[in-house]
Write an enzyme that holds these catalytic residues in place. Structure first.
Site, PDB file in Angstrom:
ATOM      1  N   GLU A   1       0.751  -1.245  -0.097  1.00  0.00           N
ATOM      2  CA  GLU A   1      -0.113  -0.038  -0.005  1.00  0.00           C
ATOM      3  C   GLU A   1       0.770   1.350  -0.007  1.00  0.00           C
ATOM      4  OE1 GLU A   1      -3.055   0.081  -1.174  1.00  0.00           O
ATOM      5  OE2 GLU A   1      -3.900  -1.058   0.555  1.00  0.00           O
ATOM      6  N   HIS A   2       0.477   2.315  -0.915  1.00  0.00           N
ATOM      7  CA  HIS A   2       1.155   3.480  -1.019  1.00  0.00           C
ATOM      8  C   HIS A   2       2.625   3.306  -1.437  1.00  0.00           C
ATOM      9  CE1 HIS A   2      -1.728   6.591   0.535  1.00  0.00           C
ATOM     10  NE2 HIS A   2      -2.295   5.610   1.004  1.00  0.00           N
TER      11      HIS A   2
ATOM     12  N   SER B   1     -13.873   2.608  -7.096  1.00  0.00           N
ATOM     13  CA  SER B   1     -14.866   3.139  -8.030  1.00  0.00           C
ATOM     14  C   SER B   1     -14.644   4.079  -9.007  1.00  0.00           C
ATOM     15  CB  SER B   1     -16.116   3.495  -7.106  1.00  0.00           C
ATOM     16  OG  SER B   1     -15.651   4.724  -6.448  1.00  0.00           O
TER      17      SER B   1
ATOM     18  N   ASP C   1      -4.146   0.949  -9.283  1.00  0.00           N
ATOM     19  CA  ASP C   1      -5.755   1.029  -9.469  1.00  0.00           C
ATOM     20  C   ASP C   1      -6.210   0.719 -10.813  1.00  0.00           C
ATOM     21  OD1 ASP C   1      -5.723   1.374  -6.710  1.00  0.00           O
ATOM     22  OD2 ASP C   1      -6.602   3.418  -6.930  1.00  0.00           O
TER      23      ASP C   1
HETATM   24  C1  GLA Z   1      -5.191   4.965  -3.994  1.00  0.00           C
HETATM   25  C2  GLA Z   1      -4.431   5.260  -5.446  1.00  0.00           C
HETATM   26  C3  GLA Z   1      -3.422   3.993  -5.538  1.00  0.00           C
HETATM   27  C4  GLA Z   1      -2.472   3.825  -4.239  1.00  0.00           C
HETATM   28  C5  GLA Z   1      -3.539   3.552  -3.138  1.00  0.00           C
HETATM   29  C6  GLA Z   1      -2.693   3.189  -2.047  1.00  0.00           C
HETATM   30  O1  GLA Z   1      -5.913   3.933  -4.084  1.00  0.00           O
HETATM   31  O2  GLA Z   1      -5.151   5.344  -6.426  1.00  0.00           O
HETATM   32  O3  GLA Z   1      -2.547   4.520  -6.760  1.00  0.00           O
HETATM   33  O4  GLA Z   1      -1.530   4.580  -4.216  1.00  0.00           O
HETATM   34  O5  GLA Z   1      -4.356   4.680  -2.926  1.00  0.00           O
HETATM   35  O6  GLA Z   1      -1.901   2.017  -2.178  1.00  0.00           O
END
Ligand code: GLA
Length: 376
Positions: A23-24, A116, A161
């Site tokens: 994540e991140h 979404s 995403d």
């Molecule tokens: C959001 C962003 C992604 C990613 C996540 C955290 O979903 O759109 O690009 O950075 O946060 O992992």
């Protein structure tokens, strides 16, 4: 006026996504482990012979724009997901778009951290590509969708995403290197555990501004580290042992952010091996570590998410739990023993209601294929 669904030229189904771990770190050149899910946005597209396009969302209402005029950012937030993609396509294929109608119906809760927004962007991109025979590749569609988020929505997101929504495969996770976009499909095999999302139904409005602040902090950390270590091109590839030498040299929270990024990338690679070896318990333990890092070092969690993760720790039948996505609300992702799923959801909902007086929503998800044209 809505499109009579039987009269649509193209129908697109575009999924949300989950992320098991990583994540991140997509915007830090790291590795992530997402999958497309079986909850989708459906879009019906039809060409028309005027320049006035009409986009109609079942939940959000309709808006219109002239396809031959320059597009500008809308004051109505969600419209920018569509406008940004249309604008990106106009730039990639000048003059090729003409008037169209698009109806949208979504099964994806907004602000739940299951993307979404990427579902909408990638669905519009895929649909218009097919409707106007633009022959843009999947990678081009992913990039157009991601840049819509940067340029029109204002979130400087990474690629995870849009990549997962476009490239997802049923029963598979994508181990994605966010820098090279090389990826490996891994079996989404968690038996005897099921993936359960618990939606806090809160979405703190810090999300977008804090997201960009985190990204800027990471870029700052990398620029300082690169002065001594030009060999590192991305923050996620800097080993923890090197980051540690910057304790006191980077500002306190920038140091904490960098530490999280380095650890999370290493954790994700480790986690992918554990899943492939069927070691789900150890994998679950890494999910808890990720949550701890997101909450304490990266500071993108919130009391509601922390409460649910802590609550899950009471049960041996839950092997892992953490906040998922950008943070400041949305869902936790949990690995729960199949026969304990209903009981767990009931107990979590009651405890959550008692604590915050908010209803919890549980979402049981399965992995699925990425965005698809289901009628053309
Ligand atoms: C959001 C962003 C992604 C990613 C996540 C955290 O979903 O759109 O690009 O950075 O946060 O992992």
């Amino acid at each position: 006026m809505t499109i009579l669904h039987s009269e649509a030229d193209i129908i697109v189904k575009s999924p949300g996504r989950i992320n098991l771990i990583g994540e991140h770190i997509d915007y830090n050149g790291g590795h992530v482990l997402p999958a497309a899910i079986d909850r989708k946005v459906t879009m019906w597209f039809r060409k028309k012979d005027t320049n006035l396009c009409r986009v109609n969302s079942e939940d959000e209402g309709a808006f219109t724009f002239d396809i031959k005029q320059p597009l500008t950012i809308s004051d109505t937030h969600w419209e920018n997901y569509v406008l940004g993609v249309v604008d990106g396509i106009q730039k990639a294929r000048p003059g090729k778009l003409a008037g169209f109608d698009c109806d949208i119906s979504s099964e994806l809760p907004i602000g739940a951290g299951i993307s979404s927004s990427a579902a909408l962007e990638c669905g519009v991109a895929k649909g218009l590509n097919a409707l106007f025979d633009l022959e843009l590749s999947d990678l081009e569609l992913i990039e157009i969708s991601r840049m819509a988020e940067h340029n029109f929505v204002g979130t400087k997101c990474g690629v995870m995403d849009q990549f997962a929504v476009t490239m997802g495969k049923q029963n598979k996770l994508l181990l994605l290197n966010c820098e090279t976009l090389d990826y490996k499909l891994i079996d989404a095999e968690f038996a005897p555990y099921k993936i359960v999302l618990l939606n806090t139904n809160v979405s703190h409005n810090l999300a977008s501004s804090e997201y960009n602040t985190r990204r800027a902090a990471c870029e700052h950390a990398l620029s300082i580290i690169q002065k001594d270590h030009p060999e590192y091109k991305f923050l996620a590839e800097v080993p923890e042992s090197i980051i540690e030498t910057y304790n006191g040299k980077l500002e306190g929270n920038v140091y904490q952010r960098a530490l999280f990024v380095s650890r999370e990338n290493a954790r994700t690679l480790n986690a992918a091996n554990l899943i492939q070896n069927g070691n789900i318990k150890e994998f679950g333990a890494l999910m808890y570590q990720t949550h701890e890092g997101l909450s304490k070092n990266y500071e993108v969690s919130c009391v509601e998410l922390d409460f649910l993760v802590d609550f899950s720790k009471k049960f041996t039948q839950v092997v892992g739990s953490r906040m998922m996505g950008g943070g400041f609300g949305g869902c936790t992702i949990n690995l729960v023993e199949e026969r304990f799923v209903n009981e767990f959801i009931d107990m979590a909902a009651k405890a959550y209601k008692k604590q915050f007086d908010i209803d919890l929503t549980a979402i049981l998800v399965a992995t699925s294929n990425g965005v698809e044209i289901v009628k053309s």
